[in-house]
Design a protein around this motif. Structure first.
Motif, PDB file in Angstrom:
ATOM      1  N   TYR A 250      52.878  60.324  -1.188  1.00 18.84           N
ATOM      2  CA  TYR A 250      52.098  61.480  -0.763  1.00 18.84           C
ATOM      3  C   TYR A 250      50.639  61.128  -0.441  1.00 18.84           C
ATOM      4  O   TYR A 250      49.818  62.013  -0.282  1.00 18.84           O
ATOM      5  N   LEU A 251      50.348  59.835  -0.328  1.00 23.83           N
ATOM      6  CA  LEU A 251      48.954  59.414  -0.240  1.00 23.83           C
ATOM      7  C   LEU A 251      48.708  58.619   1.033  1.00 23.83           C
ATOM      8  O   LEU A 251      49.490  57.732   1.394  1.00 23.83           O
ATOM      9  N   ASP A 252      47.608  58.928   1.739  1.00 17.85           N
ATOM     10  CA  ASP A 252      47.224  58.204   2.947  1.00 17.85           C
ATOM     11  C   ASP A 252      45.971  57.362   2.750  1.00 17.85           C
ATOM     12  O   ASP A 252      45.896  56.236   3.222  1.00 17.85           O
ATOM     13  N   PHE A 253      44.967  57.925   2.085  1.00 20.16           N
ATOM     14  CA  PHE A 253      43.712  57.215   1.851  1.00 20.16           C
ATOM     15  C   PHE A 253      43.622  56.895   0.364  1.00 20.16           C
ATOM     16  O   PHE A 253      43.427  57.782  -0.464  1.00 20.16           O
ATOM     17  N   ARG A 254      43.778  55.629   0.014  1.00 19.80           N
ATOM     18  CA  ARG A 254      43.653  55.189  -1.379  1.00 19.80           C
ATOM     19  C   ARG A 254      42.204  54.759  -1.621  1.00 19.80           C
ATOM     20  O   ARG A 254      41.728  53.796  -1.020  1.00 19.80           O
ATOM     21  N   CYS A 255      41.520  55.458  -2.496  1.00 21.87           N
ATOM     22  CA  CYS A 255      40.115  55.144  -2.783  1.00 21.87           C
ATOM     23  C   CYS A 255      40.036  54.619  -4.217  1.00 21.87           C
ATOM     24  O   CYS A 255      40.008  55.383  -5.176  1.00 21.87           O
ATOM     25  N   TYR A 256      40.011  53.282  -4.357  1.00 23.95           N
ATOM     26  CA  TYR A 256      40.063  52.645  -5.663  1.00 23.95           C
ATOM     27  C   TYR A 256      38.674  52.533  -6.284  1.00 23.95           C
ATOM     28  O   TYR A 256      37.667  52.439  -5.582  1.00 23.95           O
ATOM     29  N   ASN A 257      38.648  52.478  -7.603  1.00 22.37           N
ATOM     30  CA  ASN A 257      37.394  52.406  -8.349  1.00 22.37           C
ATOM     31  C   ASN A 257      36.934  50.964  -8.503  1.00 22.37           C
ATOM     32  O   ASN A 257      37.659  50.130  -9.045  1.00 22.37           O
ATOM     33  N   ASN A 258      35.709  50.673  -7.997  1.00 18.75           N
ATOM     34  CA  ASN A 258      35.058  49.376  -8.251  1.00 18.75           C
ATOM     35  C   ASN A 258      35.933  48.176  -7.924  1.00 18.75           C
ATOM     36  O   ASN A 258      36.018  47.221  -8.695  1.00 18.75           O
ATOM     37  N   ILE A 259      36.595  48.197  -6.781  1.00 16.81           N
ATOM     38  CA  ILE A 259      37.497  47.090  -6.472  1.00 16.81           C
ATOM     39  C   ILE A 259      36.733  45.772  -6.382  1.00 16.81           C
ATOM     40  O   ILE A 259      35.666  45.680  -5.802  1.00 16.81           O
ATOM     41  N   GLY A 260      37.299  44.754  -6.986  1.00 15.80           N
ATOM     42  CA  GLY A 260      36.735  43.414  -6.896  1.00 15.80           C
ATOM     43  C   GLY A 260      35.420  43.249  -7.610  1.00 15.80           C
ATOM     44  O   GLY A 260      34.754  42.234  -7.468  1.00 15.80           O
ATOM     45  N   PHE A 261      35.022  44.251  -8.408  1.00 17.84           N
ATOM     46  CA  PHE A 261      33.725  44.126  -9.064  1.00 17.84           C
ATOM     47  C   PHE A 261      33.838  44.333 -10.557  1.00 17.84           C
ATOM     48  O   PHE A 261      33.527  43.455 -11.337  1.00 17.84           O
ATOM     49  N   LEU A 262      34.304  45.500 -10.982  1.00 22.00           N
ATOM     50  CA  LEU A 262      34.467  45.746 -12.417  1.00 22.00           C
ATOM     51  C   LEU A 262      35.934  45.998 -12.761  1.00 22.00           C
ATOM     52  O   LEU A 262      36.509  45.317 -13.595  1.00 22.00           O
ATOM     53  N   SER A 263      36.553  46.986 -12.072  1.00 17.56           N
ATOM     54  CA  SER A 263      37.943  47.281 -12.392  1.00 17.56           C
ATOM     55  C   SER A 263      38.867  46.133 -11.998  1.00 17.56           C
ATOM     56  O   SER A 263      39.858  45.861 -12.670  1.00 17.56           O
ATOM     57  N   PHE A 264      38.554  45.461 -10.881  1.00 17.62           N
ATOM     58  CA  PHE A 264      39.341  44.318 -10.424  1.00 17.62           C
ATOM     59  C   PHE A 264      38.384  43.165 -10.139  1.00 17.62           C
ATOM     60  O   PHE A 264      38.075  42.878  -8.987  1.00 17.62           O
ATOM     61  N   PRO A 265      37.898  42.462 -11.185  1.00 16.24           N
ATOM     62  CA  PRO A 265      36.877  41.434 -10.962  1.00 16.24           C
ATOM     63  C   PRO A 265      37.394  40.205 -10.221  1.00 16.24           C
ATOM     64  O   PRO A 265      36.613  39.442  -9.679  1.00 16.24           O
ATOM     65  N   ASP A 266      38.706  40.014 -10.180  1.00  9.15           N
ATOM     66  CA  ASP A 266      39.293  38.856  -9.531  1.00  9.15           C
ATOM     67  C   ASP A 266      39.441  39.140  -8.037  1.00  9.15           C
ATOM     68  O   ASP A 266      40.117  40.079  -7.645  1.00  9.15           O
ATOM     69  N   GLN A 267      38.813  38.324  -7.199  1.00  6.84           N
ATOM     70  CA  GLN A 267      38.881  38.547  -5.760  1.00  6.84           C
ATOM     71  C   GLN A 267      40.305  38.466  -5.239  1.00  6.84           C
ATOM     72  O   GLN A 267      40.693  39.190  -4.317  1.00  6.84           O
ATOM     73  N   ASP A 268      41.122  37.583  -5.822  1.00  9.31           N
ATOM     74  CA  ASP A 268      42.516  37.490  -5.394  1.00  9.31           C
ATOM     75  C   ASP A 268      43.257  38.786  -5.692  1.00  9.31           C
ATOM     76  O   ASP A 268      44.091  39.241  -4.901  1.00  9.31           O
ATOM     77  N   ALA A 269      42.956  39.408  -6.837  1.00 13.14           N
ATOM     78  CA  ALA A 269      43.599  40.669  -7.196  1.00 13.14           C
ATOM     79  C   ALA A 269      43.187  41.773  -6.226  1.00 13.14           C
ATOM     80  O   ALA A 269      43.998  42.636  -5.863  1.00 13.14           O
ATOM     81  N   THR A 270      41.932  41.727  -5.792  1.00 10.37           N
ATOM     82  CA  THR A 270      41.466  42.713  -4.822  1.00 10.37           C
ATOM     83  C   THR A 270      42.220  42.577  -3.505  1.00 10.37           C
ATOM     84  O   THR A 270      42.650  43.568  -2.906  1.00 10.37           O
ATOM     85  N   GLN A 271      42.382  41.344  -3.046  1.00  9.19           N
ATOM     86  CA  GLN A 271      43.096  41.141  -1.789  1.00  9.19           C
ATOM     87  C   GLN A 271      44.565  41.523  -1.910  1.00  9.19           C
ATOM     88  O   GLN A 271      45.164  42.046  -0.960  1.00  9.19           O
ATOM     89  N   ALA A 272      45.152  41.288  -3.085  1.00 11.20           N
ATOM     90  CA  ALA A 272      46.541  41.712  -3.305  1.00 11.20           C
ATOM     91  C   ALA A 272      46.647  43.232  -3.227  1.00 11.20           C
ATOM     92  O   ALA A 272      47.605  43.771  -2.650  1.00 11.20           O
ATOM     93  N   LEU A 273      45.645  43.931  -3.783  1.00 11.88           N
ATOM     94  CA  LEU A 273      45.626  45.396  -3.732  1.00 11.88           C
ATOM     95  C   LEU A 273      45.455  45.876  -2.290  1.00 11.88           C
ATOM     96  O   LEU A 273      46.091  46.854  -1.863  1.00 11.88           O
ATOM     97  N   ARG A 274      44.629  45.182  -1.541  1.00  8.43           N
ATOM     98  CA  ARG A 274      44.425  45.536  -0.136  1.00  8.43           C
ATOM     99  C   ARG A 274      45.718  45.362   0.655  1.00  8.43           C
ATOM    100  O   ARG A 274      46.118  46.258   1.423  1.00  8.43           O
ATOM    101  N   LEU A 275      46.391  44.228   0.473  1.00  4.50           N
ATOM    102  CA  LEU A 275      47.628  43.978   1.207  1.00  4.50           C
ATOM    103  C   LEU A 275      48.719  44.963   0.814  1.00  4.50           C
ATOM    104  O   LEU A 275      49.497  45.427   1.654  1.00  4.50           O
ATOM    105  N   GLU A 276      48.756  45.312  -0.471  1.00  2.00           N
ATOM    106  CA  GLU A 276      49.713  46.320  -0.938  1.00  2.00           C
ATOM    107  C   GLU A 276      49.460  47.657  -0.256  1.00  2.00           C
ATOM    108  O   GLU A 276      50.397  48.352   0.165  1.00  2.00           O
ATOM    109  N   THR A 277      48.181  48.026  -0.130  1.00  2.00           N
ATOM    110  CA  THR A 277      47.809  49.287   0.499  1.00  2.00           C
ATOM    111  C   THR A 277      48.187  49.293   1.973  1.00  2.00           C
ATOM    112  O   THR A 277      48.770  50.257   2.482  1.00  2.00           O
ATOM    113  N   LEU A 278      47.858  48.213   2.680  1.00  6.94           N
ATOM    114  CA  LEU A 278      48.151  48.143   4.109  1.00  6.94           C
ATOM    115  C   LEU A 278      49.654  48.096   4.368  1.00  6.94           C
ATOM    116  O   LEU A 278      50.142  48.671   5.357  1.00  6.94           O
ATOM    117  N   ALA A 279      50.404  47.432   3.471  1.00 11.73           N
ATOM    118  CA  ALA A 279      51.856  47.372   3.628  1.00 11.73           C
ATOM    119  C   ALA A 279      52.489  48.755   3.514  1.00 11.73           C
ATOM    120  O   ALA A 279      53.558  49.012   4.083  1.00 11.73           O
TER     121      ALA A 279
END
Length: 387
Positions: A250-279
């Motif tokens: 039911y979701l089109d725009f995923r607005c994540y909290n502090n991606i790649g900074f606090l909630s997801f400090p690992d840059q690889d994890a951020t990119q995985a989240l991005r690819l998951e979203t785009l997929a």
């Protein structure tokens, strides 16, 4: 205050007030800021100026300032959103000229989209089961939004919409309706008709904030499903687990909290989240700039946090939207951070301040930090385009 619910505090100089004169005391540091706006027609080159302070009729030695105007224009990246929660409840006491001036201030700081609130800026009535809306106040605001050149995708919030509908039903019938879906759909239908008539920019609809689990997640699923079925694009301030387990259909725009900074400090994890979203054919946005308090940094009173997060870091994440929360949400006197004890969150939430007469804005270091970050992003984008 050092956090939302606390009695501890620190002293932070943050306001950039315009003053013709003021007191300077020996041995007490005083901070000054100079904001230079370069005319669009200024030829490239170095421009020198001197700055002096007059104390007791005596001028200080001159400090020489050199401003370099570079031989190119900063380009604006298409499709990149810098959004802001503007706290429009304050606008109830504003005339249109004040609202327009504030929108132009947002725009001058690089903001190009806002979260807007038709539900709270309109009059609703339920008559014989038929919902009616007077969008007059909100229509004027959207007219100003378009006039100053703000765009989209903007956020349209109907947070608390179920409660509004239930209240209208109770007011008409004298009892609580356990299934107010029909009136909720009428509300959505009226918003859709107004968006077409008012030629709104592209937008997405938001209903429940930060649903982690339990009833908030159930409410997010329930409302976003209905909103989606009514033909809207949907937005949510979300977390990975809640999206994967419940919200994704039911979701089109995923607005994540502090991606790649606090909630997801690992840059690889951020990119995985991005690819998951785009997929999932969803839009990858994030939020975290503004006036938050965190263990590792505080955004009040410095340019660095908002500049880095909304500029270079935003570019690095590959997201296409960065939202700042929240512009000016005081709990009482906006100049007193200690008078909000009766509120759920005691601390005022504000990126900027009102002027003393309430008719204008006082900038802050954190507000200028947002502008500087957006400029940083545009420098990177301009470099990429030239390459």
């Amino acid at each position: 205050l050092t956090n939302w619910r606390t009695s501890t505090y620190h002293v932070i100089p943050e306001m950039l007030e315009t003053k013709e004169q003021g007191q300077l005391r020996q041995g007490v540091p005083q901070q000054f800021a100079v904001v230079v706006r370069v005319p669009e027609t200024a030829p490239p080159g170095n421009y020198d100026a001197s700055l002096q302070v007059r104390t007791g009729g005596v001028l200080s030695e001159a400090a020489t300032l050199r401003l370099s105007v570079l031989p190119f224009r900063l380009r604006k990246p298409a499709g990149i959103v810098w959004g802001l929660y503007p706290d429009t409840a304050r606008w109830k006491t504003f005339d249109d000229a004040q609202i327009e001036a504030e929108m132009r201030n947002f725009q001058a700081h690089g903001i190009n989209a806002l979260m807007m609130y038709p539900q709270w800026n309109s009059a609703w009535a339920l008559i014989d089961g038929k919902l009616r809306a007077d969008f007059g106040e909100f229509r004027r605001r959207m007219g100003l939004y378009r006039k100053v050149g703000l765009g989209g995708p903007m956020g349209i919030s109907i947070q608390g919409g179920e409660g509004v509908v239930e209240g209208l039903i109770r007011e008409q019938t004298g009892q609580r309706n356990e299934d107010p879906i029909d009136v909720y759909c009428q509300l959505l239908g009226l918003i859709k008709a107004e968006s077409v008539a008012g030629q709104w920019p592209e937008f997405c609809l938001h209903s429940v904030d930060e649903p982690h689990g339990g009833e908030t997640l159930a409410a997010a699923v329930r409302t976003l499903r209905t909103i989606k079925e009514m033909g809207f694009r949907t937005f949510n301030t979300c977390y990975g687990k809640a999206v994967r387990e419940a919200l994704d259909p039911y979701l089109d725009f995923r607005c994540y909290n502090n991606i790649g900074f606090l909630s997801f400090p690992d840059q690889d994890a951020t990119q995985a989240l991005r690819l998951e979203t785009l997929a999932a054919n969803d839009v990858f946005w994030w939020y975290g700039t503004g006036c938050y308090t965190n263990r590792n940094f505080i955004q009040d009173g410095n340019t660095i946090a908002n500049r880095f997060m909304g500029g270079f870091h935003f570019w690095r994440t590959g997201a296409t939207g960065c939202w700042a929360w929240t512009f000016l949400r005081a709990k009482g006197n906006p100049f007193d951070d200690f008078d909000g004890a009766s509120q759920r969150e005691h601390k005022d939430a504000r990126i900027a301040y009102p002027t003393r007469d309430g008719r204008g804005l006082i900038s802050t270091l954190q507000w200028e930090g947002i502008r500087e970050g957006i400029d940083d992003y545009r420098y990177i984008y301009t470099l990429q385009e030239h390459i």
